[in-house]
Design a protein around this motif. Structure first.
Motif, PDB file in Angstrom:
ATOM      1  N   ALA A  25       9.329  -6.974  -5.593  1.00  0.00           N
ATOM      2  CA  ALA A  25       8.354  -6.102  -4.934  1.00  0.00           C
ATOM      3  C   ALA A  25       9.032  -5.214  -3.896  1.00  0.00           C
ATOM      4  O   ALA A  25       8.777  -4.002  -3.841  1.00  0.00           O
ATOM      5  N   LEU A  26       9.903  -5.788  -3.078  1.00  0.00           N
ATOM      6  CA  LEU A  26      10.588  -4.986  -2.052  1.00  0.00           C
ATOM      7  C   LEU A  26      11.492  -3.927  -2.679  1.00  0.00           C
ATOM      8  O   LEU A  26      11.564  -2.797  -2.186  1.00  0.00           O
ATOM      9  N   THR A  27      12.160  -4.261  -3.765  1.00  0.00           N
ATOM     10  CA  THR A  27      12.993  -3.281  -4.461  1.00  0.00           C
ATOM     11  C   THR A  27      12.156  -2.099  -4.923  1.00  0.00           C
ATOM     12  O   THR A  27      12.541  -0.937  -4.754  1.00  0.00           O
ATOM     13  N   ALA A  28      10.986  -2.369  -5.489  1.00  0.00           N
ATOM     14  CA  ALA A  28      10.096  -1.295  -5.937  1.00  0.00           C
ATOM     15  C   ALA A  28       9.602  -0.459  -4.757  1.00  0.00           C
ATOM     16  O   ALA A  28       9.522   0.776  -4.848  1.00  0.00           O
ATOM     17  N   VAL A  29       9.291  -1.103  -3.636  1.00  0.00           N
ATOM     18  CA  VAL A  29       8.848  -0.380  -2.441  1.00  0.00           C
ATOM     19  C   VAL A  29       9.980   0.516  -1.933  1.00  0.00           C
ATOM     20  O   VAL A  29       9.774   1.698  -1.625  1.00  0.00           O
ATOM     21  N   PHE A  30      11.206  -0.014  -1.861  1.00  0.00           N
ATOM     22  CA  PHE A  30      12.337   0.780  -1.385  1.00  0.00           C
ATOM     23  C   PHE A  30      12.567   1.994  -2.277  1.00  0.00           C
ATOM     24  O   PHE A  30      12.840   3.090  -1.798  1.00  0.00           O
ATOM     25  N   GLN A  31      12.439   1.813  -3.584  1.00  0.00           N
ATOM     26  CA  GLN A  31      12.612   2.932  -4.506  1.00  0.00           C
ATOM     27  C   GLN A  31      11.518   3.972  -4.321  1.00  0.00           C
ATOM     28  O   GLN A  31      11.766   5.180  -4.398  1.00  0.00           O
ATOM     29  N   ALA A  32      10.285   3.547  -4.053  1.00  0.00           N
ATOM     30  CA  ALA A  32       9.179   4.478  -3.831  1.00  0.00           C
ATOM     31  C   ALA A  32       9.368   5.255  -2.531  1.00  0.00           C
ATOM     32  O   ALA A  32       9.016   6.436  -2.451  1.00  0.00           O
ATOM     33  N   LEU A  33       9.940   4.617  -1.520  1.00  0.00           N
ATOM     34  CA  LEU A  33      10.132   5.280  -0.232  1.00  0.00           C
ATOM     35  C   LEU A  33      11.261   6.290  -0.269  1.00  0.00           C
ATOM     36  O   LEU A  33      11.221   7.303   0.424  1.00  0.00           O
ATOM     37  N   CYS A 109       2.517   5.533   3.964  1.00  0.00           N
ATOM     38  CA  CYS A 109       1.906   5.150   2.699  1.00  0.00           C
ATOM     39  C   CYS A 109       1.775   3.631   2.737  1.00  0.00           C
ATOM     40  O   CYS A 109       2.377   2.975   3.588  1.00  0.00           O
ATOM     41  N   GLY A 110       0.978   3.080   1.858  1.00  0.00           N
ATOM     42  CA  GLY A 110       0.762   1.645   1.956  1.00  0.00           C
ATOM     43  C   GLY A 110       0.308   1.002   0.668  1.00  0.00           C
ATOM     44  O   GLY A 110      -0.058   1.676  -0.296  1.00  0.00           O
ATOM     45  N   PRO A 120      -0.986   0.315  -4.666  1.00  0.00           N
ATOM     46  CA  PRO A 120      -1.022   1.422  -3.707  1.00  0.00           C
ATOM     47  C   PRO A 120      -2.402   1.540  -3.064  1.00  0.00           C
ATOM     48  O   PRO A 120      -3.426   1.382  -3.735  1.00  0.00           O
ATOM     49  N   MET A 121      -2.419   1.779  -1.755  1.00  0.00           N
ATOM     50  CA  MET A 121      -3.687   1.987  -1.039  1.00  0.00           C
ATOM     51  C   MET A 121      -4.144   3.414  -1.261  1.00  0.00           C
ATOM     52  O   MET A 121      -3.322   4.329  -1.323  1.00  0.00           O
ATOM     53  N   ASP A 122      -5.457   3.609  -1.331  1.00  0.00           N
ATOM     54  CA  ASP A 122      -5.955   4.981  -1.377  1.00  0.00           C
ATOM     55  C   ASP A 122      -5.871   5.566   0.029  1.00  0.00           C
ATOM     56  O   ASP A 122      -5.756   4.857   1.023  1.00  0.00           O
ATOM     57  N   PRO A 145      -0.735   9.645  -0.505  1.00  0.00           N
ATOM     58  CA  PRO A 145      -0.607   8.719  -1.623  1.00  0.00           C
ATOM     59  C   PRO A 145       0.810   8.851  -2.163  1.00  0.00           C
ATOM     60  O   PRO A 145       1.286   9.954  -2.396  1.00  0.00           O
ATOM     61  N   ARG A 146       1.495   7.765  -2.314  1.00  0.00           N
ATOM     62  CA  ARG A 146       2.883   7.802  -2.732  1.00  0.00           C
ATOM     63  C   ARG A 146       2.967   8.068  -4.239  1.00  0.00           C
ATOM     64  O   ARG A 146       2.479   7.275  -5.034  1.00  0.00           O
ATOM     65  N   PRO A 147       3.572   9.214  -4.657  1.00  0.00           N
ATOM     66  CA  PRO A 147       3.727   9.439  -6.096  1.00  0.00           C
ATOM     67  C   PRO A 147       4.593   8.335  -6.698  1.00  0.00           C
ATOM     68  O   PRO A 147       5.619   7.977  -6.140  1.00  0.00           O
ATOM     69  N   GLY A 148       4.145   7.788  -7.776  1.00  0.00           N
ATOM     70  CA  GLY A 148       4.910   6.741  -8.429  1.00  0.00           C
ATOM     71  C   GLY A 148       4.939   5.438  -7.652  1.00  0.00           C
ATOM     72  O   GLY A 148       5.813   4.623  -7.875  1.00  0.00           O
ATOM     73  N   SER A 149       3.989   5.242  -6.743  1.00  0.00           N
ATOM     74  CA  SER A 149       3.952   3.996  -5.968  1.00  0.00           C
ATOM     75  C   SER A 149       3.868   2.816  -6.915  1.00  0.00           C
ATOM     76  O   SER A 149       3.154   2.857  -7.915  1.00  0.00           O
ATOM     77  N   PRO A 150       4.573   1.773  -6.576  1.00  0.00           N
ATOM     78  CA  PRO A 150       4.610   0.643  -7.511  1.00  0.00           C
ATOM     79  C   PRO A 150       3.351  -0.202  -7.478  1.00  0.00           C
ATOM     80  O   PRO A 150       2.752  -0.381  -6.440  1.00  0.00           O
TER      81      PRO A 150
END
Length: 154
Positions: A25-33, A109-110, A120-122, A145-150
């Protein structure tokens, strides 16, 4: 009888699975950021209605790939709290908000934890989560909204 309910005791296999899921999960968040200076805030409501929070500051780069954590203890605490939130037996709800240092305003983003996944939160829910309390001096954050948010699944 104790006023506090007994928390379930997880076995070693369940703990290992929760930590593995958390790292994914953290890896996906880091990639989204992506690149930049970020602050992660995690707030969880436990099954006994206690609120627990974790926070960590980090820097992410992709050329070359790097992750720098400002305080290892804070990062470890946030990672452990996220593991409990994703595992779900002791956490009722949780929200992870990432603030990225940006000019002229920081951006946020959240994600919410639901059913063992990060979603992803709206923007409306996120805006409500990051608005400073009345009378508190705090920097306003631009919510997006984060594009491609995991959406991270077990």
């Amino acid at each position: 009888m104790s006023a506090r309910p007994e928390l379930p005791r997880l076995g070693d296999d369940a703990i290992a699975a929760a930590m593995s899921h958390t790292l994914t999960a953290l890896t996906a968040v880091f990639q989204a950021l992506a690149d930049g200076e970020h602050t992660l805030n995690l707030v969880a409501k436990l099954t006994d209605d206690t609120l627990v929070a974790g926070r960590t500051d980090l820097s992410i780069g992709t050329e070359p790939i790097r992750l720098a954590v400002l305080d290892e203890g804070e990062f470890s605490a946030l990672r452990a709290l996220l593991a409990f939130a994703l595992e779900g037996s002791t956490v009722r709800s949780a929200v992870l908000v990432a603030t990225t240092a940006a000019e002229p305003n920081p951006r946020a983003c959240g994600w919410i934890v639901h059913g063992g996944w990060l979603h992803p939160m709206d923007t409306a829910a996120l805006q409500a989560a990051v608005v400073p309390c009345p009378g508190v001096s705090a920097v306003l954050r631009e919510v997006y909204p984060r594009p491609g948010s995991p959406t991270v699944r077990r």
